[in-house]
Scaffold this motif. Structure first.
Motif, mmCIF file in Angstrom:
data_model
loop_
_atom_site.group_PDB
_atom_site.id
_atom_site.type_symbol
_atom_site.label_atom_id
_atom_site.label_comp_id
_atom_site.label_asym_id
_atom_site.label_seq_id
_atom_site.Cartn_x
_atom_site.Cartn_y
_atom_site.Cartn_z
ATOM 1 N N SER B 540 0.850 -1.178 0.000
ATOM 2 C CA SER B 540 0.000 0.000 0.000
ATOM 3 C C SER B 540 0.887 1.229 0.000
ATOM 4 O O SER B 540 1.960 1.242 0.604
ATOM 5 N N PRO B 542 0.348 5.680 -0.500
ATOM 6 C CA PRO B 542 1.333 6.091 0.495
ATOM 7 C C PRO B 542 1.124 5.444 1.864
ATOM 8 O O PRO B 542 0.063 4.874 2.118
ATOM 9 N N GLY B 566 -1.545 -0.400 12.245
ATOM 10 C CA GLY B 566 -0.100 -0.312 12.468
ATOM 11 C C GLY B 566 0.485 0.835 11.680
ATOM 12 O O GLY B 566 0.074 1.094 10.544
HETATM 13 N N1 LIG Z 1 -0.011 2.556 8.082
HETATM 14 C C1 LIG Z 1 -0.536 2.319 6.890
HETATM 15 N N2 LIG Z 1 -0.362 3.178 5.887
HETATM 16 C C2 LIG Z 1 -0.860 2.939 4.674
HETATM 17 N N3 LIG Z 1 -1.557 1.865 4.338
HETATM 18 C C3 LIG Z 1 -1.765 0.945 5.306
HETATM 19 C C4 LIG Z 1 -1.264 1.123 6.609
HETATM 20 N N4 LIG Z 1 -1.631 0.047 7.337
HETATM 21 C C5 LIG Z 1 -2.316 -0.762 6.507
HETATM 22 N N5 LIG Z 1 -2.401 -0.229 5.296
HETATM 23 C C6 LIG Z 1 -3.067 -0.784 4.116
HETATM 24 O O1 LIG Z 1 -4.452 -0.673 4.274
HETATM 25 C C7 LIG Z 1 -5.129 -1.803 3.730
HETATM 26 C C8 LIG Z 1 -6.058 -2.360 4.773
HETATM 27 O O2 LIG Z 1 -5.286 -2.751 5.895
HETATM 28 P P1 LIG Z 1 -5.874 -2.651 7.360
HETATM 29 O O3 LIG Z 1 -6.108 -1.258 7.715
HETATM 30 O O4 LIG Z 1 -7.001 -3.602 7.493
HETATM 31 O O5 LIG Z 1 -4.621 -3.191 8.143
HETATM 32 P P2 LIG Z 1 -4.638 -3.485 9.670
HETATM 33 O O6 LIG Z 1 -5.993 -3.269 10.222
HETATM 34 O O7 LIG Z 1 -3.523 -2.727 10.258
HETATM 35 O O8 LIG Z 1 -4.283 -4.998 9.692
HETATM 36 P P3 LIG Z 1 -5.342 -6.187 9.777
HETATM 37 O O9 LIG Z 1 -6.591 -5.754 9.067
HETATM 38 O O10 LIG Z 1 -4.665 -7.315 9.059
HETATM 39 O O11 LIG Z 1 -5.553 -6.421 11.220
HETATM 40 C C9 LIG Z 1 -4.066 -2.778 3.319
HETATM 41 O O12 LIG Z 1 -3.960 -2.779 1.940
HETATM 42 C C10 LIG Z 1 -2.806 -2.255 3.967
HETATM 43 O O13 LIG Z 1 -1.681 -2.453 3.172
#
Ligand SMILES: Nc1ncnc2c1ncn2[C@@H]1O[C@H](COP(=O)(O)OP(=O)(O)OP(=O)(O)O)[C@@H](O)[C@H]1O
Ligand SMILES: Nc1ncnc2c1ncn2[C@@H]1O[C@H](COP(=O)(O)OP(=O)(O)OP(=O)(O)O)[C@@H](O)[C@H]1O
Ligand SMILES: [Mg+2]
Ligand SMILES: [Mg+2]
Lengths: 705, 705
Positions: B540, B542, B566
């Motif tokens: 992902s 930015p 995260g």
């Molecule tokens: N800090 C960040 N900055 C940019 N993109 C992010 C970040 N964290 C996650 N992503 C992207 O956002 C999308 C959704 O991820 P999501 O937000 O669900 O991750 P998460 O909640 O941290 O992890 P999970 O859902 O596995 O518990 C993914 O494609 C991921 O690569």
């Protein structure tokens, strides 16, 4: 830790060549490789089973002949005076010595790696350590011959350990499509440490499956001992291989035993089906006591054996001495057997339930000597008899004397220079004293009908568990080879307790031997209280690095100078921060290259200044590196001219451009987990700007225990 | 992929606080934690077994009463005219509806997560996906009540699936030392996703162990379905937990069945011990055909069920409708049963070998209706009868009609809003047509004595294997629950073939349901032909980052703005290389911080500008974060004043300062393996100078199938 051992490269080298190959991958190709894999699994299972069949038939026939002669001779003697015992005794000793001598000579002079059981080495291999000579064809031959020798020679050994080793060799051999010096140019995709490991696992499982008729047990042993790298599709393949092995083994042995089509045999180590057994809750405490005893006795066995190994290491160093020791063991085995028969009065009346093939020996007519009957057969049959014979077959004194003698003989034999397995001796000792306990319980509770055979089974489990300390897999193996599931629960409890008790005193037999060999084995988990250590504390420093475009002379010199197998590839100079208090760096991290790759490149002379360099580059593909596997020439055997030394090599397309790395602050347990989970060999330590500052290998981790 | 699911944090956050705690670690403490672990394992095993005991006793008593009444009523009727059948039929329907209604209402209104079997969700959990509500106490209660309802209501369901779910909840609950809102402040060291996973695994194994009397099978199922994270010491603990479970279960059930002290029972799903069975080589082809048929039928079952689930998803959305559907199923189950009995003429003479508790129904005196006998008992007992009843007990027409009806009922029931297991229905259907095959073989070969029960066993294995597609664990479970090892080999072959055939058409039942839920599950291996993808393609971009010292306002705003869990922590600015054609970077990589940590820090108000900041920092230790686990408040519930927004927070001591990272060039399979082997949640992608350029999470990987 010994320097003799190198690690295996389980990590795929991800470089431009590999990516080029992968880019040409199609579903058809992927499927073809998958089909090949299943086919190789089939072959491995079948070949392992065929070898097992061969061994078991040869050993059976020879033993039958040998013990038949001895029975006859001794029986003829009982009718005349005692003096005539000397001749049969002499023959006995001779018949022990001869096959053992042949086996031992072949092992000692042709392939020392074939001695012992091989289980410890298989464990190391699966852990990621290369054991020299361990998977060679001549080792296979020496193992088979030696095994037949030790078994027909009447030593206190079993055939399951060697079968595991044989399985491993067959797995490695078939999957590489090579036999000694011959290359069949098949299965070339499987020429890497990672692929080979899968096939070795399958071979080991097939070996256990054939040895015990325990396909599930085989898979479990791999899981329990080997594998952090496990995955489901591999599990299935290994399972399939085990099944093929059991199937093939049983089909052929069915024909040999004149029961063609009956597949219900249970393997090489046929413990016989135990039906109609049940147990009650008040027996559990007795089982627990037996487990404790088994654990203790197992710990003593291991300690004695450690002492003996140290002794051997010091004093029995010449080849002749090694052979002579084995011969001595064979002679003593026969003599002790004779003395037992001679001095222990254990004549039994012939009854309906009397075992087959009794020996009269010194007993009066209509009676037979249980001791002689027990000794004049293979150990495996003795185990079966102890588990199955009717109550009252054995006198306590017979069992007691037998167990003591066999305990020391087995302990002595273990580690001598001939193939030997420790499973059957463990089971036999345990079954002996277990049956003794059963007789005791019968006497204490005269009213209840008790089958001493089931105490023999628990005793066998306790003793073996105390020696080797495996739990789940051993449970399943015992369940599968006795064909009795009701006893699963008490067997498990016994094994767990025996292991606990044993672990109070020392590690299991195989682990102890691994430690004695000073193999850099990585445990399952990082050692406790190691979290205060970081990469900075364990890494090697300075690091030998190569530039992305490096002069041939520098590469050759480096390979001559150090014995390391992996080198960081760096861009030099830029971005150094002179103000920081961090350790010096060795350049900007770009990748990692292995010694074996460098050697292949030097051999192919991929030098930038060559006129035909484009053509050379084109010819060079990932298969070139696979073809060279696994015996890369040493740097000393390479010829590099003075002129060539001034050329350069561009390492970028060949180096692993995204190796795993860690930071200076990464903690020891984290590094350990990374190594363990991914099967790493080299881990480059970088600072916060991705500059190389250190190198960690298996040896740096294994130091901490 | 659905956004409802978040990942679990299996990776230990390595920060200054953790290292501080580890530095104070002593051997005594390590040992205490180990002892606690074993103790918790013991508790889990015992509690799971007690629940299993309770369920089995309650269900037995209620079923006994229910079917006793029905038998009486119907038997009384057979002597008079047919009209009187209406009243017992009405009672039957009522007795089906009532418990099912109670169960369904509780599930639908109190805890929808308790519906179904729960095996699919357990699989997701072990894979690293958090399933909302799945491990709550109210789910446990709803599951137990609902399970008793569905079982006593005579639905076509089993109790093993729910027992697995119950095991998981008990494992999670006990290890966290919490019961709903109450916190007992015990086992506080185990409050993290990684530790909880271990205990949930143990609970699941204990559930299987109690359900099938299969402790080894339980451990294997975990290995087969769950675990790339496996290690030996955990295996032993899980094994111990399973043993405790079997032991406890058997002890209590022994008392209930008036055989105290007899531990040889085989679990909740008692398939009865099959002794004296053997098979011959010519039967293997028949078994293979049966396996093929089972695989096909299993695939049809799965496809039908998928269609049904889609239908439910669209049309049965209100709570009332959900309850009504279950009630309808219960009523139809009774009606279909009645019609089967009424229209199928299957009266049998009473004989010596006749099953107990026969029902006369419409048959003449001295005869009984096999169909009614089969229906008027729990499904599990029907399986047992099909495996064990003497040849000639069942007419082909009875079996045929029964199998067809039960197949559709089971398929309909699966996925409705009530707890239901699919193992027993699968076994029952398979045992039915398997016995039919056995009868056919008997007719074809009149001379040979054939026990149709063994064909029933193979049929059961084939059918169940075709539906759920597990191999090794299922083999062991069937072996353990029938207590017959001789059939191990044919059962294994049957299962493997059934799985192969089934996989031609679709995935196993649980996998299909996981796909329907759109859970981001990571398979065992990276999808084929994915190697041309690199981190650059999947990451992902930015990336949302935080500075090492970040203003509180910025943090709060970020947490409000995005839902990510995260964030990379970076140093800004320095070392940017404007000439490179690499993507923009987001600062120099320093560490990784989780949303949950940020929230805990905001709650504790660890702001640099506070006067008492030293004291606050001192109070804050790793336990603070554990106490907040697992239900961190949402950012919306936090109060941050305008003044506080201008403060800053130093994240350095709290962030994970050495997270795993990868390079832009790292290939997709490599990233995948890293995620799978280490159970990662976030992977930061850096460029060659260790600057953050991207972020990869589970969802980015799971997209590619
Ligand atoms: N800090 C960040 N900055 C940019 N993109 C992010 C970040 N964290 C996650 N992503 C992207 O956002 C999308 C959704 O991820 P999501 O937000 O669900 O991750 P998460 O909640 O941290 O992890 P999970 O859902 O596995 O518990 C993914 O494609 C991921 O690569
Ligand atoms: N390129 C290198 N530069 C500096 N030190 C190294 C390098 N490679 C390995 N070492 C260090 O040398 C010591 C011995 O490692 P060794 O040479 O046996 O590694 P290796 O042969 O590459 O790997 P292995 O022995 O595990 O197969 C270790 O402490 C290791 O950290
Ligand atoms: Mg080395
Ligand atoms: Mg998310």
């Amino acid at each position: 830790l010994s320097d003799r051992f190198e690690s295996l490269d389980y990590d795929l080298v991800e470089n431009t060549l590999l990516l080029k190959e992968e880019a040409q991958q199609t579903f058809v190709r992927v499927n073809r490789i998958q089909t090949q894999k299943w086919f190789v699994m089939f072959l491995i299972g079948a070949v392992v089973a065929l070898i097992a069949d061969m061994v078991v038939i040869v050993v059976d026939e020879i033993s039958e002949f040998k013990y038949g002669r001895l029975r006859d001779l001794f029986d003829r003697c009982s009718t005349t005076s005692g003096d005539c015992l000397v001749q049969p005794l002499g023959l006995w000793i001779l018949m022990n010595i001869l096959p053992v001598l042949i086996g031992s000579v072949i092992v000692v002079y042709m392939s020392p790696a074939a001695s012992g059981s091989g289980v410890a080495q298989v464990k190391c291999f699966l852990n990621g350590v290369k054991i020299p000579q361990f998977l060679r064809v001549q080792t296979l031959i020496a193992k088979i011959v030696g095994m037949v020798g030790s078994l027909t020679g009447g030593l206190a050994v079993g055939k399951e350990g060697p079968m595991i080793h044989i399985g491993a060799i067959v797995g490695a051999g078939i999957s590489q499509g090579r036999l000694g010096p011959f290359d069949f140019h098949v299965f070339e995709n499987f020429r890497s440490d990672a692929e080979k490991r899968d096939f070795v696992s399958a071979g080991v499982a097939a070996g256990i499956a054939a040895a015990f008729g325990a396909p599930v047990g085989g898979v479990l042993l791999i899981l329990e001992e080997g594998a952090s790298f496990w995955n489901q599709s591999l599990t299935w393949k290994v399972f399939f291989c085990s099944l093929v092995s059991v199937f093939t083994y049983n089909s052929i042995i069915g024909v040999y035993l004149d029961r063609p089509g009956d597949l219900s045999n249970s393997g090489l180590v046929n413990l016989g089906v135990m039906d109609n057994m049940s147990y009650l809750v008040y027996e559990i405490p007795i089982f627990l006591l037996m487990a404790t005893f088994g654990g203790l006795l197992g710990a003593i066995f291991v300690s004695l054996n450690v002492w003996l190994t140290a002794f051997r290491h010091k004093h029995i160093t010449s080849r002749v001495a090694r052979v002579l020791e084995v011969v001595l063991i064979a002679a003593v085995s026969a003599t002790v057997g004779f003395l037992l028969i001679y001095f222990i009065d254990d004549c039994q009346m012939m009854r309906d339930v009397t075992p087959q093939r009794t020996v009269q020996m010194l007993c009066s007519d209509g009676e037979y000597s249980t001791m002689a009957t027990m000794l004049f057969q293979t150990s495996e049959k003795s185990v079966r008899n102890l588990l199955h014979d009717a109550p009252g077959t054995y006198k306590p004194i017979t069992l007691g004397a037998f167990v003591i003698a066999y305990f020391f003989l087995a302990c002595w034999t273990c580690g001598s220079w001939i193939p030997s397995g420790q499973f059957i001796p463990g089971l036999l000792i345990g079954a002996g004293w277990g049956r003794l306990v059963g007789i005791g319980v019968m006497r204490l509770m005269p009213g209840v009908s008790i089958d001493p055979g089931r105490y023999a089974l628990i005793g066998a489990a306790a003793q073996l568990g105390g020696i080797v300390r495996m739990t789940i897999s051993l449970t399943v193996i015992l369940i599968e080879s006795t064909g009795n599931i009701t006893f699963g629960l008490p067997i498990m409890i016994t094994l767990i307790v025996a292991q606990w008790i044993g672990n109070w005193f020392n590690s299991g037999l195989f682990d102890v031997h691994i430690k004695l060999l000073r193999v850099p084995l990585l445990d399952w988990e990082p050692p406790p209280l190691s979290s205060h250590l970081t990469a900075k504390d364990v890494m090697s420093y300075p690091v030998y690095t190569l530039k992305t475009t490096e002069s041939v002379g520098a590469i050759v010199d480096l390979l001559h100078k150090v014995t390391h197998n992996g080198f960081a590839v760096v861009d030099e100079g830029e971005l150094r921060n002179p103000l920081s208090d961090e350790p010096d760096t060795f350049g900007q991290m770009r990748g990692l290259i292995l010694r074996s790759q460098l050697i292949t490149l030097l051999q192919a002379k991929v030098f930038d200044q060559r006129l035909d360099i484009a053509a050379v580059r084109k010819r060079l593909n990932i298969q070139t590196f696979r073809d060279a596997y696994p015996r890369f020439p040493s740097i000393k055997s390479l010829n590099v001219t003075e002129e060539e030394r001034r050329y350069t090599m561009n390492l970028t397309p060949y180096m692993n451009h995204s190796p795993y790395i860690c930071y200076l602050t990464t903690s020891f347990p984290r590094i350990f987990k990374l190594f363990r989970a991914l099967g790493l060999r080299h881990l480059v330590v970088v600072n916060n700007r991705n500059q190389v500052v250190g190198m960690v290998t298996r040896k740096d981790l294994a130091k901490f225990r």
